[in-house]
Design a protein around this motif. Sequence first.
Motif, mmCIF file in Angstrom:
data_model
loop_
_atom_site.group_PDB
_atom_site.id
_atom_site.type_symbol
_atom_site.label_atom_id
_atom_site.label_comp_id
_atom_site.label_asym_id
_atom_site.label_seq_id
_atom_site.Cartn_x
_atom_site.Cartn_y
_atom_site.Cartn_z
ATOM 1 N N GLU A 185 32.134 82.309 14.455
ATOM 2 C CA GLU A 185 33.090 81.792 13.464
ATOM 3 C C GLU A 185 34.352 82.652 13.416
ATOM 4 O O GLU A 185 35.470 82.133 13.290
ATOM 5 C CB GLU A 185 32.423 81.770 12.089
ATOM 6 N N SER B 132 33.778 78.184 18.480
ATOM 7 C CA SER B 132 34.214 78.733 17.186
ATOM 8 C C SER B 132 34.634 77.639 16.216
ATOM 9 O O SER B 132 34.354 77.730 15.020
ATOM 10 C CB SER B 132 35.354 79.740 17.387
ATOM 11 N N ALA C 74 32.855 77.187 12.710
ATOM 12 C CA ALA C 74 33.704 77.344 11.530
ATOM 13 C C ALA C 74 33.729 76.075 10.690
ATOM 14 O O ALA C 74 33.780 76.140 9.456
ATOM 15 C CB ALA C 74 35.122 77.726 11.954
ATOM 16 N N SER D 288 27.279 72.120 15.904
ATOM 17 C CA SER D 288 27.358 73.548 16.218
ATOM 18 C C SER D 288 26.029 74.064 16.782
ATOM 19 O O SER D 288 26.013 74.838 17.750
ATOM 20 C CB SER D 288 27.772 74.347 14.980
#
Length: 331
Positions: free
Chosen positions: A193, A279, A283, A318
């Motif tokens: 993240e 990422s 995130a 993710s």
Amino acid sequence: MREPKPYWRDVPQELRKQVEHKMAGTIKRATRVFGGYGPTATFRIFLEDGRTIFAKGAGKGSIAENWRVLPMEEAVYREVTAIAPISPRYFGSVSVDGWHLLLLEDLKNAKKVPPWSEAMALQAIRDIAAFHVRGLSEAGKVEEMGSKGVIDNWLNIKNNRDEREYFLGLFQENREDAAAWFDAVIDRLIPIESELMRPDQPWGLIHKDIRSDNLRLQDGSLMLFDWALACRGPLIFDVGFFFPSIEGEGGPTAECLLPAYMHEMAEHGIHFPAFAIHSVAVATAGFFASRAGKPPIPLLPRLRDIQRLQLGPALRWSCNLLGLPQPPAFL
């Protein structure tokens, strides 16, 4: 439950006169328009000559955030030409004490989503890519995206007991399994993240708030509004945060849509390192994980529902990307 919005009858006569002067026409009537999740002033104005326009801004009942971002949105409409093919036409603004409205093209006849089809979603992604390419030369006209609240959410959930409780509370009877999942994966998620804002990836002009209530499809092409958060940031952010909205509303997944975006950008020599994809996925999940379980906000009564809607697909994407176990279902 809908958010509170002012009625047209609340609008001062002086402001109405300014609208008529700006549009060179007489107002026949106007109605409130609901959309988004905040108490902004939004109206559809019908002119005597048959034209309609959309007015949005701040007025009676608007919160401080409405007033803060409105000048930023107006500046984008005025100064950034890259948005023209993908946004409603801007006619100007009007203001009196306590009121400020932007006058925009009315997209009432454009198609709303959901429902999504795969073809519609792919076209939207291709149109975002085209916008990103056009906007590269104008990225200096907007402020740089801040990192607070986008690269530290999983870290906050780990380190703050209340944040952890809000997140785990989403899972109800699956809470114990969710806690075990969280403890198993959190130390993988945090460093990934934190890479979202790395400069060694494509940056440029981004909308930063793309979701279904901020768009329409007109003649098959994407139209975006609500440009208040436009900034200079990682290009992948726009699509990464958009994918869970599409999937959550029954449309295709990030795995289906991301290759289309990557292909369009590669056609212009723009390529994304693997860390950028990982990422933004992590995130995005962290952003919704840190918010979806919190108490409702009175002036934004539907916000938590839409955050929960997007959290599930964001977690799935993710974990799939990173080869992590999927979390249990939340209710």
